[in-house]
Design an enzyme around this catalytic site. Sequence first.
Site, PDB file in Angstrom:
ATOM      1  N   GLU A 186      -3.969   1.950  -2.845  1.00 43.09           N
ATOM      2  CA  GLU A 186      -4.025   3.404  -2.574  1.00 43.09           C
ATOM      3  C   GLU A 186      -3.099   4.187  -3.513  1.00 43.09           C
ATOM      4  O   GLU A 186      -2.306   5.019  -3.068  1.00 43.09           O
ATOM      5  CB  GLU A 186      -3.721   3.712  -1.106  1.00 43.09           C
ATOM      6  CG  GLU A 186      -4.896   3.401  -0.188  1.00 43.09           C
ATOM      7  CD  GLU A 186      -4.882   4.220   1.097  1.00 43.09           C
ATOM      8  OE1 GLU A 186      -5.465   5.320   1.093  1.00 43.09           O
ATOM      9  OE2 GLU A 186      -4.287   3.771   2.088  1.00 43.09           O
ATOM     10  N   ASP A 222       2.839   4.682   5.014  1.00 44.12           N
ATOM     11  CA  ASP A 222       2.637   4.124   6.363  1.00 44.12           C
ATOM     12  C   ASP A 222       2.646   2.584   6.340  1.00 44.12           C
ATOM     13  O   ASP A 222       2.715   1.969   7.392  1.00 44.12           O
ATOM     14  CB  ASP A 222       1.379   4.694   7.043  1.00 44.12           C
ATOM     15  CG  ASP A 222       0.144   4.716   6.162  1.00 44.12           C
ATOM     16  OD1 ASP A 222       0.242   4.460   4.952  1.00 44.12           O
ATOM     17  OD2 ASP A 222      -0.938   5.019   6.701  1.00 44.12           O
ATOM     18  N   HIS A 223       2.613   1.992   5.131  1.00 41.79           N
ATOM     19  CA  HIS A 223       2.732   0.534   4.986  1.00 41.79           C
ATOM     20  C   HIS A 223       4.104   0.192   4.391  1.00 41.79           C
ATOM     21  O   HIS A 223       4.709   1.006   3.687  1.00 41.79           O
ATOM     22  CB  HIS A 223       1.686  -0.004   4.018  1.00 41.79           C
ATOM     23  CG  HIS A 223       0.271   0.161   4.472  1.00 41.79           C
ATOM     24  ND1 HIS A 223      -0.520  -0.881   4.865  1.00 41.79           N
ATOM     25  CD2 HIS A 223      -0.504   1.271   4.570  1.00 41.79           C
ATOM     26  CE1 HIS A 223      -1.716  -0.438   5.187  1.00 41.79           C
ATOM     27  NE2 HIS A 223      -1.748   0.867   5.011  1.00 41.79           N
ATOM     28  N   ASN A 248      -6.750  -4.568   5.783  1.00 44.36           N
ATOM     29  CA  ASN A 248      -7.287  -3.753   6.869  1.00 44.36           C
ATOM     30  C   ASN A 248      -7.933  -4.595   7.966  1.00 44.36           C
ATOM     31  O   ASN A 248      -8.916  -4.188   8.600  1.00 44.36           O
ATOM     32  CB  ASN A 248      -8.265  -2.694   6.334  1.00 44.36           C
ATOM     33  CG  ASN A 248      -7.563  -1.379   5.987  1.00 44.36           C
ATOM     34  OD1 ASN A 248      -6.713  -0.909   6.752  1.00 44.36           O
ATOM     35  ND2 ASN A 248      -7.891  -0.802   4.842  1.00 44.36           N
ATOM     36  N   ASN A 253       0.882  -1.171   0.000  1.00 47.21           N
ATOM     37  CA  ASN A 253       0.000   0.000   0.000  1.00 47.21           C
ATOM     38  C   ASN A 253       0.917   1.218   0.000  1.00 47.21           C
ATOM     39  O   ASN A 253       1.583   1.506   0.996  1.00 47.21           O
ATOM     40  CB  ASN A 253      -0.917  -0.006   1.234  1.00 47.21           C
ATOM     41  CG  ASN A 253      -1.824   1.227   1.278  1.00 47.21           C
ATOM     42  OD1 ASN A 253      -1.423   2.317   0.891  1.00 47.21           O
ATOM     43  ND2 ASN A 253      -3.036   1.048   1.755  1.00 47.21           N
ATOM     44  N   ASP A 309      -3.942  -4.974   0.954  1.00 47.26           N
ATOM     45  CA  ASP A 309      -4.179  -4.355   2.259  1.00 47.26           C
ATOM     46  C   ASP A 309      -5.541  -4.827   2.727  1.00 47.26           C
ATOM     47  O   ASP A 309      -6.560  -4.363   2.222  1.00 47.26           O
ATOM     48  CB  ASP A 309      -4.129  -2.828   2.131  1.00 47.26           C
ATOM     49  CG  ASP A 309      -4.446  -2.141   3.453  1.00 47.26           C
ATOM     50  OD1 ASP A 309      -4.717  -2.836   4.454  1.00 47.26           O
ATOM     51  OD2 ASP A 309      -4.425  -0.885   3.483  1.00 47.26           O
ATOM     52  N   ASP A 325      -1.314  -6.372   5.935  1.00 49.66           N
ATOM     53  CA  ASP A 325      -1.029  -6.589   4.515  1.00 49.66           C
ATOM     54  C   ASP A 325      -0.664  -8.060   4.345  1.00 49.66           C
ATOM     55  O   ASP A 325       0.342  -8.523   4.892  1.00 49.66           O
ATOM     56  CB  ASP A 325       0.105  -5.665   4.065  1.00 49.66           C
ATOM     57  CG  ASP A 325      -0.290  -4.208   4.232  1.00 49.66           C
ATOM     58  OD1 ASP A 325      -0.934  -3.667   3.330  1.00 49.66           O
ATOM     59  OD2 ASP A 325       0.014  -3.626   5.303  1.00 49.66           O
TER      60      ASP A 325
END
Length: 255
Positions: A34, A245-246, A147, A7, A145, A216
Amino acid sequence: MKIATWNVNSLKVRLPHLLQWVQESSPDIIALQETKLDDARFPHAEIEAAGYRSVYSGQKTYNGVAVLARQMITEVITDIPGLEDPQRRILAVTVGGLRVVNLYVVNGQAVGSEKYAYKLDWLSKVTAFLAEQLKCYPNMIVLGDFNIAPDDRDVHDPEAWRGAILCSDAERAALQTLLKLGFVDSFRTFHNEAGHFSWWDYRQGGFRRHRGLRIDLILLSDALRSRQLAATIDVAPRRWERPSDHTPALLELQA
DNA sequence: ATGGTGGGTTACCCA
């Protein structure tokens, strides 16, 4: 054969990170989430110059998924049959005899919210779609991802996160229902212990304080289980300047 | 209990 998911949280900002990382890691297939780009703005030329073909399903500002591969990419699906959804969150493709399904699962914001209900509904429809796909394509990889932190080992502070978004019982149950179609979380084939993460909140120095989640995932259909060679998370790009952030998760498959 | 950061765009956004 190396397969990765990342991501990137804006491919516009993270294109240099992506190019650097594929040069160092040379995955055969990489699923991105994203991208936050219209298809017209997708940097296919730069990616082609790096040795990868690309297919993508993007939108402005939010969401957006892409698959890059060294080999030809065919049989592209960008929507779940029967689900009318402008959000660009799924990309199913065929590469090198593998069916690859890239998911950017709904975040869900907060348990009980409208977005949470959308998340659970979206997951049930994706699960139905995957059940259909498995009939035609036994050699399947579902990655992205999710989530969802599958269990407490995937959470830096399980008690603090108990019942919260990304960790709630209903989300975990939805993931288990998907896995029961005949998939395995490849990372757990090789690592049993707690404390491996793929995402850290930008806020409050999450990465520096090792406050992360493993959300992930790279799932493998039962037919591919015997081909797994290694599963890893490459934390290095999270330390780079202006990171996502990933960080990327990887799987190595016997060719 | 609050708000912190970093994408995006100029929104009681989204993560």
